[in-house]
Write an enzyme that holds these catalytic residues in place. Structure first.
Site, mmCIF file in Angstrom:
data_model
loop_
_atom_site.group_PDB
_atom_site.id
_atom_site.type_symbol
_atom_site.label_atom_id
_atom_site.label_comp_id
_atom_site.label_asym_id
_atom_site.label_seq_id
_atom_site.Cartn_x
_atom_site.Cartn_y
_atom_site.Cartn_z
ATOM 1 N N TRP A 105 -94.885 -81.858 49.445
ATOM 2 C CA TRP A 105 -94.228 -83.203 50.005
ATOM 3 C C TRP A 105 -94.388 -84.188 49.027
ATOM 4 C CZ3 TRP A 105 -91.692 -81.711 53.799
ATOM 5 C CH2 TRP A 105 -91.870 -80.739 54.571
ATOM 6 N N ASP A 175 -98.449 -91.478 51.181
ATOM 7 C CA ASP A 175 -97.998 -90.787 52.341
ATOM 8 C C ASP A 175 -99.338 -90.220 53.098
ATOM 9 O OD1 ASP A 175 -97.346 -88.781 54.197
ATOM 10 O OD2 ASP A 175 -96.030 -87.707 52.614
ATOM 11 N N LYS A 199 -98.443 -85.464 63.480
ATOM 12 C CA LYS A 199 -99.732 -84.758 63.106
ATOM 13 C C LYS A 199 -100.798 -85.508 64.050
ATOM 14 C CE LYS A 199 -97.622 -83.806 59.213
ATOM 15 N NZ LYS A 199 -96.932 -82.637 59.218
HETATM 16 C C1 LIG Z 1 -97.735 -84.915 54.134
HETATM 17 C C2 LIG Z 1 -96.362 -84.828 54.682
HETATM 18 N N1 LIG Z 1 -95.197 -85.638 54.016
HETATM 19 C C3 LIG Z 1 -94.148 -85.469 54.609
HETATM 20 C C4 LIG Z 1 -93.842 -84.691 55.345
HETATM 21 C C5 LIG Z 1 -92.210 -84.654 55.906
HETATM 22 O O1 LIG Z 1 -92.052 -85.089 56.995
HETATM 23 P P1 LIG Z 1 -90.560 -84.870 57.918
HETATM 24 O O2 LIG Z 1 -90.676 -83.666 58.344
HETATM 25 O O3 LIG Z 1 -90.746 -85.895 59.274
HETATM 26 O O4 LIG Z 1 -89.718 -85.539 57.146
HETATM 27 C C6 LIG Z 1 -94.508 -83.918 56.173
HETATM 28 C C7 LIG Z 1 -94.059 -82.871 56.943
HETATM 29 O O5 LIG Z 1 -94.792 -81.981 57.429
HETATM 30 C C8 LIG Z 1 -96.048 -83.943 55.694
HETATM 31 O O6 LIG Z 1 -96.742 -82.932 55.922
HETATM 32 MG MG LIG Z 2 -97.989 -82.540 49.577
#
Ligand SMILES: Cc1ncc(COP(=O)(O)O)c(C=O)c1O
Ligand SMILES: [Mg+2]
Ligand SMILES: Cc1ncc(COP(=O)(O)O)c(C=O)c1O
Ligand SMILES: [Mg+2]
Ligand SMILES: [Mg+2]
Ligand SMILES: [Mg+2]
Lengths: 363, 363
Positions: A105, A175, A199
């Site tokens: 991510w 994030d 989550k």
């Molecule tokens: C830490 C983290 N950041 C970003 C995301 C991406 O989020 P999205 O699927 O809502 O775009 C995820 C998805 O599981 C994630 O676990």
């Molecule tokens: Mg990551």
């Protein structure tokens, strides 16, 4: 299990919600608290919904002590949209930003940012399959960077920052999707904290953004309208129709957390749950953790047997026992038990008991 | 009213959903069809959710006969995000696009597009408070335009196109947010049809995009990732976590529509409901419709008494009778009764009865 015959869902997200919240949402679904309508049908311009979103924000502020100079937004588009919004709004002077890449991510966020500015990869643990968090010192960040970026908890690999990087005057963006509300944080250390709700907070469809107010208002005039934080700040997340139902459930989860004793209590439970599971993994001769101990996540516990076929057998048999979604992310394999806030301690106990049994039967 | 003591909600969106759908969602909320989990908690990578989204798409295709060369997407970000996505993806050759502006939403779409290309205002009814739909002929569109754009039903003003503009070879993009699934349409006449779910489909949080496949794949490489249609097309709306719960409810509404006889039957009901209400308005000496008759919407019925204070009294007294959200949009005032698919005929009858009584008491 419960009167609803519920499974233990170890999904990395969307994931479990507190059963008492779901029960209450169900009980109010055809007529929300005497309004005669469902929250699913409620005008976002009604005073009833205004109350719901105001309460959600107020309770979130209380839960994690958000200072007054931070705005709280409830947005659509998921984490993926934040990958773009952060650079589109924060690359405002030097157009430089510094990223630490500790998983898929963070890497996606980094790659997206490179479309818009001069992006430095400050550190990465990719060469070790993201099994640890690099220690980054202040002098590794460019002093003229517009922001620095981290992903606090790496959902796929099961790592979590054991420290908050010191970026000096450079605003730190985090994030926190997969550890939000699982630990006390000092919001004032960050420029932006954002987290997808799917989550620890609510059904998928809403992303919470906490932004320091001096960082609002720098999007280029050609920025797509929805991607400008200021648009949403100016209208209290109601520039357009918000994802009302997800916001409502988020608000119910915030109330639930306050009721059980806030983040301090929640964190203690999370430490206890993860502690048990890691202890068992460490004592087991069949199961091995995949992450450096100091960097282990409380939320996503990753482990392997070292034998792919045995991993598959484990996942399949666990599922038969009502423990679902234990497979690791398709990019890494092995096992991942996501034990977010709403996973009952009983679920972790059941998993450990099953692991012991499986180990005895398969050695 | 019903056993849940529900009000008649005339909101322009979010708005009523079929009660039997809400009841079924409530009954399945703690354990969806024996899976042991709520759809709110379900992994989007599970086979259960894949089934939900596949069924939703298949049933939508059946309902409005979507040809095979069109893709169906379930996206976040609302209509507002489509205002940007359309130009960011479709301005691919001449960078020209032609807009007809028949209300505030079309105007916002037009303004957003001007950020990205050479946008022509082909026609507008703004000078007449958007009370009619201009007749636009084929030769008013630029033959080299990358697309032409309309908003089929104007939620705020209560107008609806009585014709589909002939744009020749120029792909026609239509925002059908507030009339989607209320009438049979010929999808093949359009390049893109999109609709926010919060009127006739589902709780807010998902936008349906139907796009002809030859229009996919032209976003610039600097386009923010979430705003590239191709990203979503390539992954069946699962590039990232989709708004699962709203998609699920949308799917339940599609099943409900198929069960009652499809769009043909739904349209007949809508014609009957709106017909009654307009007939009464036309016969009344107190209430006046605000829209040219040929262009009246079946979904949003706008009317005034001509006396602002009386309008306010009407709205307040209706509310006391369990008929809520009858105020016109804050930008126009007067009254607006949004009578979407899920508004029962009884609700329209109740409104007419109340209007008659109010007229008798206040003349
Ligand atoms: C830490 C983290 N950041 C970003 C995301 C991406 O989020 P999205 O699927 O809502 O775009 C995820 C998805 O599981 C994630 O676990
Ligand atoms: Mg990551
Ligand atoms: C016809 C039409 N288009 C677009 C929109 C904007 O949609 P959103 O609020 O989801 O951005 C609306 C909102 O009501 C609408 O009625
Ligand atoms: Mg071990
Ligand atoms: Mg309009
Ligand atoms: Mg009249």
């Amino acid at each position: 299990m419960s009167k609803y015959d519920r499974v233990y869902n170890f999904s990395a997200g969307p994931s479990m919600l507190p059963l008492e919240v779901i029960e209450d949402v169900a009980a109010n679904l055809c007529n929300y608290k005497g309004t005669g309508e469902s929250v699913m049908e409620m005008s976002h311009r009604s005073k009833e919904f205004q109350q719901i979103i105001d309460d959600a924000e107020a309770n979130l502020r209380k839960l994690i002590n958000i200072p007054d100079n931070y705005k709280v937004l409830f947005l659509q588009g998921g984490g993926t949209t934040q990958f773009s919004m952060v650079p589109l709004n924060l690359l405002r002077k030097s157009k430089k930003a510094d990223y630490i890449v500790t998983g898929q991510w963070a890497k996606k966020a980094y790659k997206e940012a490179t479309k818009f500015g001069d992006i430095k990869l400050v550190a990465s643990s990719e060469e070790d399959t993201y099994s640890y968090i690099p220690e980054v010192k202040k002098d590794q960040f460019r002093t003229d960077a517009d922001y620095a970026y981290i992903c606090t908890n790496n959902t796929i690999y099961g790592t979590h920052y054991p420290y908050v990087p010191d970026t000096g005057d450079v605003p730190l963006v985090a994030d926190m999707s997969s550890c939000f509300l699982s630990e006390e944080i000092d919001v004032s250390k960050y420029g932006i904290i954002w987290a997808g709700a799917q989550k620890n907070v609510a059904p998928a469809g809403v992303t919470i953004v906490i932004i320091r107010d001096d960082l609002v208002g720098f999007a280029d005039e050609k920025c797509p309208v929805y991607l400008d934080y200021k648009i949403h700040v100016d209208k209290g997340s109601m520039y357009n129709t918000p994802p009302c139902f997800s916001i409502y459930v988020a608000g119910e989860v915030f109330k639930y957390l306050l009721k059980i004793g806030g983040i301090k209590e929640m964190h203690e439970r999370d430490v206890r749950k993860a502690g048990k599971l890691y202890d068992y993994i460490d004592s087991s001769s069949m199961f091995k953790g995949t992450v450096r101990k100091e960097d282990r996540s409380l939320m996503n516990v990753t482990f392997v047997t070292g034998d792919e076929a045995l991993d598959k057998k484990f996942i399949a048999e666990a599922k038969e026992q009502g423990m679902i979604n234990l497979a690791g992310h398709r990019s890494v394999g092995g096992m991942r038990a996501s034990i977010y806030n709403a996973m009952p301690e009983d679920g972790v106990d059941a998993l450990i008991a099953f692991m012991k049994k499986f180990e005895a039967e398969n050695k």
